[in-house]
Design a protein around this motif. Sequence first.
Motif, short mmCIF file in Angstrom:
data_model
loop_
_atom_site.label_atom_id
_atom_site.label_comp_id
_atom_site.label_asym_id
_atom_site.label_seq_id
_atom_site.Cartn_x
_atom_site.Cartn_y
_atom_site.Cartn_z
N PRO A 16 44.11 41.70 59.59
CA PRO A 16 43.01 41.88 60.53
C PRO A 16 41.90 40.85 60.33
N LEU A 17 41.35 40.38 61.42
CA LEU A 17 40.19 39.50 61.38
C LEU A 17 38.98 40.42 61.44
N ALA A 18 38.46 40.76 60.29
CA ALA A 18 37.34 41.71 60.21
C ALA A 18 36.03 40.94 60.32
N PRO A 19 35.08 41.48 61.06
CA PRO A 19 33.76 40.86 61.08
C PRO A 19 33.10 40.99 59.71
N VAL A 20 32.13 40.15 59.43
CA VAL A 20 31.44 40.20 58.15
C VAL A 20 30.76 41.55 57.99
N ARG A 21 30.15 42.03 59.05
CA ARG A 21 29.48 43.33 59.01
C ARG A 21 30.14 44.21 60.06
#
Length: 180
Positions: A152-157
């Motif tokens: 998954p490309l998770a956002p930083v926050r």
Amino acid sequence: MSSGLRLVGVVASVRIQGFLLLAVSLVSCAPAWTGGSRQVDPVMTVGCALLFFVTTFSALLKARRPWYEARLENLTPPAPTAEVIARDKTFDVLSQNLTKPLILVLLVGLALAYATGLPVGLILAGVGAAMLWQSRWLAAEEKRLGGRVLGPLAPVRVAADDPNGPAYRQSRFWIVREAS
């Protein structure tokens, strides 16, 4: 309709993150090598540099292999609603996602190196180098599995109400078998 879950190649992701972190961390050490605000004994500087780098490099290598192996054992194809980021777009997507954290790493590293005279950025340089080293093993595993391993490309926050929050926390992997 897309679920909003975006997937990137794990090998490329680890390599890109490792390279960017290594480069930024090394640059953040510049004040330590040029003297900073304090003159530290060169032997102490080199000793600390080795300690910082080797400690984090070896710790990450030791801890990360079992983490990757557990995820590689449970590979499945991604859901049809997931968006797979193309190989040629991966760097752009990841570097945009990491710009603010990398700038923060650079600024903190520069400030600490200037204030202490020690290359504190080598702590994160060890992490980046370990990621690059580990990516070799991951690439071999991906080849052995016969497909592109995705994560998954998770956002930083992550927002509390993000519907993909559980997928980000699980950090599971998927596989896409590509036709030759």
